[in-house]
Design a protein around this motif. Structure first.
Motif, short mmCIF file in Angstrom:
data_model
loop_
_atom_site.label_atom_id
_atom_site.label_comp_id
_atom_site.label_asym_id
_atom_site.label_seq_id
_atom_site.Cartn_x
_atom_site.Cartn_y
_atom_site.Cartn_z
N GLU A 226 0.85 -1.21 0.00
CA GLU A 226 0.00 0.00 0.00
C GLU A 226 0.88 1.25 0.00
N ASN A 227 1.48 1.47 -1.14
CA ASN A 227 2.37 2.59 -1.39
C ASN A 227 2.06 3.09 -2.79
N ASP A 228 2.51 4.29 -3.11
CA ASP A 228 2.30 4.81 -4.46
C ASP A 228 3.19 4.08 -5.45
N LEU A 229 2.68 3.84 -6.65
CA LEU A 229 3.45 3.09 -7.65
C LEU A 229 4.80 3.74 -7.93
N TYR A 230 4.83 5.08 -7.98
CA TYR A 230 6.11 5.70 -8.35
C TYR A 230 7.20 5.49 -7.31
N LYS A 231 6.82 5.11 -6.09
CA LYS A 231 7.85 4.74 -5.12
C LYS A 231 8.60 3.50 -5.58
N PHE A 232 7.88 2.53 -6.12
CA PHE A 232 8.53 1.30 -6.58
C PHE A 232 9.41 1.56 -7.80
N SER A 233 8.93 2.38 -8.73
CA SER A 233 9.72 2.65 -9.93
C SER A 233 10.99 3.43 -9.59
N MET A 234 10.88 4.46 -8.75
CA MET A 234 12.07 5.23 -8.36
C MET A 234 13.02 4.38 -7.52
N TRP A 235 12.44 3.57 -6.64
CA TRP A 235 13.22 2.68 -5.78
C TRP A 235 14.10 1.76 -6.64
N GLN A 236 13.49 1.15 -7.65
CA GLN A 236 14.24 0.26 -8.52
C GLN A 236 15.34 1.01 -9.25
N ALA A 237 14.99 2.18 -9.84
CA ALA A 237 15.97 2.93 -10.62
C ALA A 237 17.17 3.34 -9.77
N LEU A 238 16.92 3.79 -8.55
CA LEU A 238 18.01 4.26 -7.69
C LEU A 238 18.78 3.09 -7.08
N LEU A 239 18.12 1.98 -6.83
CA LEU A 239 18.83 0.78 -6.37
C LEU A 239 19.82 0.31 -7.43
N HIS A 240 19.42 0.37 -8.69
CA HIS A 240 20.29 -0.09 -9.76
C HIS A 240 21.41 0.90 -10.05
N SER A 241 21.13 2.20 -9.95
CA SER A 241 22.13 3.19 -10.38
C SER A 241 22.97 3.75 -9.24
N HIS A 242 22.40 3.89 -8.03
CA HIS A 242 23.12 4.51 -6.92
C HIS A 242 22.78 3.80 -5.61
N PRO A 243 23.14 2.52 -5.50
CA PRO A 243 22.75 1.76 -4.31
C PRO A 243 23.39 2.23 -3.01
N GLY A 244 24.49 2.99 -3.10
CA GLY A 244 25.16 3.45 -1.88
C GLY A 244 24.79 4.85 -1.45
N ALA A 245 23.87 5.50 -2.14
CA ALA A 245 23.52 6.88 -1.80
C ALA A 245 22.85 6.96 -0.43
N GLN A 246 23.11 8.07 0.27
CA GLN A 246 22.49 8.37 1.56
C GLN A 246 21.53 9.54 1.38
N ALA A 247 20.45 9.56 2.14
CA ALA A 247 19.46 10.63 1.95
C ALA A 247 18.78 10.97 3.26
N GLU A 248 18.19 12.16 3.28
CA GLU A 248 17.39 12.60 4.43
C GLU A 248 16.10 13.23 3.91
N TYR A 249 14.99 12.85 4.57
CA TYR A 249 13.68 13.38 4.25
C TYR A 249 13.12 14.06 5.50
N ALA A 250 12.35 15.13 5.31
CA ALA A 250 11.76 15.86 6.43
C ALA A 250 10.26 16.03 6.21
N PHE A 251 9.50 15.87 7.29
CA PHE A 251 8.04 16.03 7.30
C PHE A 251 7.69 17.48 7.57
N LEU A 252 6.64 17.97 6.92
CA LEU A 252 6.18 19.35 7.14
C LEU A 252 4.68 19.41 6.97
N CYS A 253 4.01 20.11 7.88
CA CYS A 253 2.59 20.45 7.71
C CYS A 253 2.51 21.91 7.29
N ARG A 254 1.96 22.17 6.10
CA ARG A 254 1.96 23.52 5.54
C ARG A 254 0.78 24.37 5.99
N ASN A 255 -0.22 23.77 6.62
CA ASN A 255 -1.35 24.57 7.11
C ASN A 255 -1.56 24.30 8.60
#
Length: 400
Positions: free
Chosen positions: A14-43
């Motif tokens: 139960e995730n958006d389809l584009y998560k799977f497509s991007m996940w695959q692409a980045l796993l194949h091309s940049h498996p060692g990359a590190q990232a940070e995500y931040a949550f925000l409520c705009r209202n």
């Protein structure tokens, strides 16, 4: 629709389809990359989101105990653009609790995902719909509210039915829309009802959902290509900043070989995107997705660009997905009808059209490989970056 005690996350599917497509692409091309995500409520929410912390952490603990079921892996394996090695990776994948940091700051709920990109990329949608459903569970949900939600749903259906003949009159470019509302849905039960109802009542107009779990359950098409984070990551993957868009698009073409051919245009604005979207990419991609700025201005720029490249716009597609409702989608369809194909991904207005104001919550990539990344949106207020110096440099590079 009493769901107050039911776990929110039903499946890792139960995730958006584009998560799977991007996940695959980045796993194949940049498996060692590190990232940070931040949550925000705009209202401003009706009550402090900090109050949700304990319940939210319970849901995340459960998420990190879950795995993909074999029938879910089999379903993903039947999607022709997902490769067998990626499905094998998912068969042993587990979300790691240590990569998601949860805290409060006054009234605010503070959520950050930080770690290997191939481990944290999947958190976003779960975080958003868990927060959203927990939030609405604490607001009034009596029968009158549920009936109002159903009344609004049927207004949409009758609005489309009244125009269905006209909307399907052009067999080459019929009107069609799909559900992009997983991340900000009112509840799982309500999304189930909404999508099932559209699918049963107006199947010629309703074409699918980004929710892969629901697509599997209902036998409808899962919809999605790429999101901002895919292109943003390339700002920090060892490529000259000026070339990050072309590198990202080239990587996508290399990974999917013609599948999932709709490119997102607003990471550094439409004008800067079109400067990179040359004849090579314009021929390789089926179309473009709009997610910020005036949709008519954006669409006219896209058509003019295709004509400048001597490509017939009628062979391409524009996908609109920014804060749409059904009447707006129909109006945009009529504006561009006969000149280019259009499709419409509608989110909050499908799955969270209730008497309660919706939350405007996002979870965006803010750094990759220890470097800031950003989106220079075509809409004021959508830019999200922790580093003003990098933002200024990005604007300078792309003349934004």
């Amino acid at each position: 629709m009493s769901t107050s005690d039911r776990p929110i996350i039903r499946s890792l599917l139960e995730n958006d389809l584009y998560k799977f497509s991007m996940w695959q692409a980045l796993l194949h091309s940049h498996p060692g990359a590190q990232a940070e995500y931040a949550f925000l409520c705009r209202n401003k929410p009706s009550y402090p989101l900090a109050e949700l912390r304990a319940d939210f952490e319970n849901e995340i603990e459960r998420l990190c105990s879950m795995s993909f079921a074999q029938d879910e892996l089999d379903y993903l394996g039947r999607l022709r653009f997902l490769k067998s090695d990626f499905v094998d990776f998912l068969s042993v994948f587990r979300f790691q609790r240590r990569f998601l940091h949860v805290d409060t700051a006054g009234d605010d709920l503070v959520i950050r995902a930080k770690g290997p990109l191939v481990h944290v990329i999947g958190f976003e949608i779960f975080v958003l719909y868990v927060v959203n459903e927990l939030y609405f569970r604490r607001l009034p949900a009596d029968e009158a509210i549920v009936e109002e939600m159903r009344r609004r749903l049927w207004i949409k259906i009758e609005f489309l039915r009244a125009q269905q003949h006209e909307l399907l009159a052009n067999p080459r470019h019929p009107f069609n829309f799909f559900d992009f509302g997983l991340r900000r849905r009112y509840s799982a039960a309500w999304q189930d009802e909404v999508i099932s109802t559209f699918n049963n009542e107006i199947p010629d107009l309703f074409r699918g959902t980004s929710n892969v779990y629901l697509a599997k359950q209902l036998g409808i098409t899962p919809i999605g290509t790429m999101a901002h984070e895919y292109l943003q990551a390339f700002q920090a993957l060892g490529i000259r900043l000026r070339d990050f868009q072309t590198a990202a698009l080239e990587g996508w073409v290399h990974e999917f070989r013609g599948d999932l051919g709709v490119a997102l245009t607003d990471v550094v604005g439409m004008d800067a995107f079109l400067r990179d979207f040359d004849l090579y990419f314009a021929k390789l991609f089926d179309g473009l997705r709009h997610d910020s700025g005036d949709p008519i201005v954006w669409g006219e720029k896209a058509i003019a660009h295709y004509k400048k490249l001597r490509i017939d716009p009628e062979t391409k597609r524009l996908v609109f997905s920014d804060a749409l409702d059904v009447p707006r989608a129909v109006a945009l369809y009529h504006h561009f009808s006969g000149r280019i194909s259009t499709s419409f991904g509608i989110g909050t207005n499908l799955t969270n059209d209730t008497p309660h104001p919706a939350l405007n919550i996002v979870m965006k990539m803010v750094s990759c490989n220890g470097q800031p990344v950003a989106k220079l949106s075509d809409s004021p207020g959508k830019t999200m970056c922790n580093d003003e110096t990098f933002l200024a440099y990005l604007r300078q590079v792309f003349s934004h």
